[in-house]
Design an enzyme around this catalytic site. Structure first.
Site, PDB file in Angstrom:
ATOM      1  N   ARG A  32      -5.896   1.076   4.034  1.00 29.81           N
ATOM      2  CA  ARG A  32      -4.746   1.596   3.313  1.00 29.81           C
ATOM      3  C   ARG A  32      -4.400   0.728   2.100  1.00 29.81           C
ATOM      4  NH1 ARG A  32      -3.204  -0.476   8.293  1.00 29.81           N
ATOM      5  NH2 ARG A  32      -1.366  -1.845   8.433  1.00 29.81           N
ATOM      6  N   HIS A  65       0.518  -5.657   2.380  1.00 29.55           N
ATOM      7  CA  HIS A  65       1.322  -4.944   3.375  1.00 29.55           C
ATOM      8  C   HIS A  65       2.759  -5.449   3.366  1.00 29.55           C
ATOM      9  CE1 HIS A  65      -2.477  -3.357   5.010  1.00 29.55           C
ATOM     10  NE2 HIS A  65      -2.936  -4.513   4.577  1.00 29.55           N
ATOM     11  N   HIS A 124       0.816  -1.203   0.000  1.00 33.80           N
ATOM     12  CA  HIS A 124       0.000   0.000   0.000  1.00 33.80           C
ATOM     13  C   HIS A 124       0.857   1.264   0.000  1.00 33.80           C
ATOM     14  CE1 HIS A 124       0.992   0.871   4.202  1.00 33.80           C
ATOM     15  NE2 HIS A 124       0.869  -0.426   4.414  1.00 33.80           N
ATOM     16  N   GLU A 153      -1.604  -6.916   7.481  1.00 35.13           N
ATOM     17  CA  GLU A 153      -0.229  -6.732   7.949  1.00 35.13           C
ATOM     18  C   GLU A 153       0.056  -7.631   9.154  1.00 35.13           C
ATOM     19  OE1 GLU A 153       2.751  -6.375   7.737  1.00 35.13           O
ATOM     20  OE2 GLU A 153       3.187  -4.226   7.637  1.00 35.13           O
TER      21      GLU A 153
END
Length: 248
Positions: free
Chosen positions: A60, A182, A9, A87
């Site tokens: 994100r 991520h 991202h 993440e």
């Protein structure tokens, strides 16, 4: 030839503030929005036409994907979201400034928390405002599977079933797939694809919003991998990621 493009991202508000983010649902910064647009433009100019897309439950990553696909005029393609692409969970470190944490605990300890293979921070308490326990995004995820902290090893164990059972097999039915996720969930995928050792994976830093292309033959054997974009700028962005956990 078949291709998967991995994209971390764009810069988030907490990336900008150098905070541990993990599963906290932080938005993109203004720079992150521009980075996502630039990633889409790079892929458009390189002639990518995706058949399907995958992303995490965190905005994100979702917004980076949406912005990039909109830039490419491909925002109509099927998109699947999974918590397994989230993440790495940073436990009680979530929300803390990385440089300040390094000043308190030392650069090496923070390096191990950020880049070590099997070192996890302390558990996040259930009553923390950053806890995912009561987040409606995860209402269908068994509570035993929801992390309260993770090492990279734990993160990879979460990601790989989705990679092996959903994302990678999708290449049998299509030619081009994009995955926007991520830094650490993607590090796990790259570790698997390139057979990077548990020790050497600590050296891999994935820059924000930089398309990372993996090309396969029709038998799904890896042929080559490369980043799109200016290579010197990519190296600068990788070094910036590496420096995030150091004291000021």
């Amino acid at each position: 030839m078949k291709r998967i493009v991995l994209v971390r991202h764009g810069e988030s508000l907490w990336n900008k503030e150098n905070r541990f983010t993990g599963w906290v649902n932080v938005d993109l910064s203004e720079k992150g929005v521009v980075e996502a647009q630039n990633a889409g433009q790079l892929m458009k100019e390189a002639g990518f036409h995706f058949d399907r897309a995958y992303t995490s439950y965190l905005k994100r990553a979702v917004k980076t994907l949406n912005i990039a696909l909109d830039t490419m005029d491909q925002d109509w393609i099927p998109v699947k979201k999974s918590w397994r692409l989230n993440e790495k969970h940073y436990g009680e470190l979530q929300g803390l400034n990385k440089a300040e944490t390094a000043a308190k605990f030392g650069d090496e300890q923070v390096y191990q928390w950020r880049r070590g293979f099997d070192v996890a921070p302390r558990l996040l308490a259930d009553d923390s405002p950053f806890s995912s326990t009561h987040d409606p995004r995860y209402k269908d995820v068994p509570s035993a599977l929801l992390p309260k902290t993770e090492s990279l090893k734990d993160c990879i164990a979460r990601v790989m079933p989705y990679w092996e059972c959903e994302i990678f097999p999708s290449l049998m039915a299509c030619d081009q797939v994009i995955v926007v996720a991520h830094g650490n969930s993607l590090r796990g995928i790259v570790k698997h694809l390139k057979q990077i050792s548990d020790t050497d994976i600590s050296l891999l830093n994935i820059p924000t919003a930089t398309p990372y292309v993996f090309e396969f033959d029709n038998s799904l054997q890896l042929l080559r991998d490369y980043y799109l974009g200016d290579q010197e700028e990519i190296q600068r962005k990788q070094q910036a990621v590496a420096n995030q956990g150091k004291r000021l």
